[in-house]
Structures are given as structure tokens and as C-alpha cells.
Design a protein around this motif. Structure first.
Motif, PDB file in Angstrom:
ATOM      1  N   THR A  19       0.847  -1.186   0.000  1.00 58.55           N
ATOM      2  CA  THR A  19       0.000   0.000   0.000  1.00 58.55           C
ATOM      3  C   THR A  19       0.886   1.241   0.000  1.00 58.55           C
ATOM      4  OG1 THR A  19      -0.051   0.177   2.412  1.00 58.55           O
ATOM      5  CG2 THR A  19      -1.747  -1.223   1.377  1.00 58.55           C
ATOM      6  N   ARG A  20       0.290   2.386  -0.249  1.00 58.63           N
ATOM      7  CA  ARG A  20       1.057   3.631  -0.174  1.00 58.63           C
ATOM      8  C   ARG A  20       1.569   3.850   1.243  1.00 58.63           C
ATOM      9  NH1 ARG A  20      -2.532   7.706  -3.825  1.00 58.63           N
ATOM     10  NH2 ARG A  20      -2.058   6.702  -5.795  1.00 58.63           N
ATOM     11  N   LEU A  79       7.622  21.692  -0.534  1.00 62.02           N
ATOM     12  CA  LEU A  79       8.576  20.670  -0.965  1.00 62.02           C
ATOM     13  C   LEU A  79       8.859  19.707   0.186  1.00 62.02           C
ATOM     14  CD1 LEU A  79      10.574  19.554  -3.093  1.00 62.02           C
ATOM     15  CD2 LEU A  79      12.264  21.109  -2.136  1.00 62.02           C
ATOM     16  N   GLY A  80       9.071  20.268   1.362  1.00 59.80           N
ATOM     17  CA  GLY A  80       9.341  19.428   2.526  1.00 59.80           C
ATOM     18  C   GLY A  80       8.160  18.552   2.901  1.00 59.80           C
ATOM     19  N   LEU A  85       5.377  12.339   0.278  1.00 62.31           N
ATOM     20  CA  LEU A  85       4.120  11.753  -0.197  1.00 62.31           C
ATOM     21  C   LEU A  85       4.203  11.385  -1.678  1.00 62.31           C
ATOM     22  CD1 LEU A  85       1.618  14.181   1.573  1.00 62.31           C
ATOM     23  CD2 LEU A  85       2.243  11.858   2.267  1.00 62.31           C
ATOM     24  N   LEU A  86       4.795  12.269  -2.465  1.00 65.50           N
ATOM     25  CA  LEU A  86       4.933  12.006  -3.902  1.00 65.50           C
ATOM     26  C   LEU A  86       5.901  10.850  -4.165  1.00 65.50           C
ATOM     27  CD1 LEU A  86       4.979  15.677  -5.235  1.00 65.50           C
ATOM     28  CD2 LEU A  86       3.096  14.024  -5.347  1.00 65.50           C
ATOM     29  N   PHE A  91       6.927   5.193  -5.740  1.00 59.06           N
ATOM     30  CA  PHE A  91       7.471   3.884  -5.383  1.00 59.06           C
ATOM     31  C   PHE A  91       6.356   2.838  -5.334  1.00 59.06           C
ATOM     32  CE2 PHE A  91      11.377   5.947  -4.357  1.00 59.06           C
ATOM     33  CZ  PHE A  91      12.341   4.958  -4.286  1.00 59.06           C
ATOM     34  N   HIS A  92       5.199   3.222  -4.801  1.00 66.36           N
ATOM     35  CA  HIS A  92       4.056   2.312  -4.724  1.00 66.36           C
ATOM     36  C   HIS A  92       3.637   1.876  -6.125  1.00 66.36           C
ATOM     37  CE1 HIS A  92      -0.355   1.543  -4.546  1.00 66.36           C
ATOM     38  NE2 HIS A  92       0.072   0.686  -3.640  1.00 66.36           N
ATOM     39  N   LYS A  93       3.585   2.834  -7.040  1.00 64.87           N
ATOM     40  CA  LYS A  93       3.223   2.527  -8.434  1.00 64.87           C
ATOM     41  C   LYS A  93       4.190   1.504  -9.027  1.00 64.87           C
ATOM     42  CE  LYS A  93       1.169   6.325 -10.815  1.00 64.87           C
ATOM     43  NZ  LYS A  93       1.370   7.425 -11.739  1.00 64.87           N
TER      44      LYS A  93
END
Length: 176
Positions: A19-20, A79-80, A85-86, A91-93
Motif C-alpha cells: 500500500t502507499r 517541498l518538505g 508523499l509524492l 514507489f508504490h506505483k
């Protein structure tokens, strides 16, 4: 009450879909040992502090905060906040493009299999691990922990699978 040592020859099988949240926890654990992540965190904090200090100085002089400065402070803060989250999303994808995974962990190695193939890591390839609330994260030895393997606790087939997995990992690699 004495606790018996886990028997050699134990195998733990897991079946899971990442999962994310698993990836967020794994990347957070990796960031704690990655030299490049530490540098990036320090640079981001220093830039944010300098920009906020500059904005405070401008405002204390009676000047108005210019648009570029306000936008810069906002961008550094975002950005921080958004970067982790991005990264976890990306990575999850990548990690789930071949569907669910199966992992077999034993005294010899960790083998992870999915529709895209199989990879086997001996204990020297992932000589350290971190435990998060929901996962075990196996990390490579390089200074940036460039390789990681995520093993969600919920994937264990047996009721005490997470405990057996922790015992196996503790026997073969270092906990960070």
C-alpha cells in the motif's frame, strides 16, 4: 518466564499487496539511514530558515513582503511536506505494477515473487532492517540504502508470523 530461542530452520511466508502507507513507512525508515536524505533534509531546513528570516527582516523594516519571497517560502515548505508523499506514491506505483507479492523468508535468504518475476536476497545483500508499525524494511548496506525490500506484517500467513519474522531477521541481520 524464559523465552525459548526460535528454532533454526524456521520459514515465514507472506502474501501481500503493498500500500502507499507501506511505502511511506519504508521510505521514512530509509531516510533515517540515508546520507543523501539527511543532506537534503538539512539543506531544505537551512533554506527555509533563511527565507523565513529574510521575510521577517523585510516585514520588521516596515516593508511589504514581496511576492517572490512569499512564493519561495511557500515552495520550500511544500517541498518538505509533499516530497515524501509524492515519492511514496511513485514507489508504490512501481512496486505494485505486477500485482500482489509472495515472500519466503528463511535462514538462507529472502525470496520475493510476483507476476513480474522473482528476486532472492541473501543476508549480505540486505544486512540491516528497520521495523515500522506495519512493515519490516530490509535495507542495503550502502550509505544511501539504495535498495530496500518491504515486508508488510499483515502478509504473514500464520498468526504469530510477524514475531517469527522479527526473530529470523534479528538472527541474521542488524536492526536499525
Amino acid at each position: 518466564m524464559e523465552h525459548a530461542e526460535p528454532a533454526v530452520g524456521v520459514r515465514v511466508e507472506l502474501e501481500y499487496e503493498l500500500t502507499r502507507q507501506d511505502m511511506r513507512q519504508a521510505l521514512r525508515a530509509r531516510a533515517k539511514v540515508s546520507a543523501s536524505e539527511r543532506r537534503l533534509r538539512i539543506i531544505t531546513v537551512v533554506i527555509a530558515v533563511l527565507m523565513v528570516a529574510s521575510a521577517v527582516i523585510q516585514l520588521s523594516d516596515g516593508s511589504e513582503l514581496n511576492f517572490q519571497m512569499g512564493l519561495g517560502v511557500y515552495a520550500v515548505v511544500m517541498l518538505g511536506v509533499l516530497r515524501p508523499l509524492l515519492m511514496a506514491r511513485q514507489f508504490h506505483k512501481l512496486a505494485t505494477r505486477h500485482g500482489g507479492s509472495r515472500a519466503l523468508v528463511d535462514d538462507r535468504s529472502v525470496t520475493v515473487t510476483n507476476a513480474g518475476g522473482s528476486s532472492e536476497l541473501n543476508w549480505t545483500a540486505a544486512p540491516r532492517y528497520a521495523e515500522t508499525p506495519d512493515t519490516f524494511v530490509l535495507l542495503s548496506a550502502d550509505k544511501n540504502a539504495s535498495c530496500l525490500t518491504v515486508l508488510p506484517k499483515r502478509g504473514a500467513r500464520e498468526a504469530r508470523g510477524a514475531d517469527a519474522l522479527r526473530a529470523l531477521l534479528d538472527r541474521h541481520i542488524a536492526r536499525i
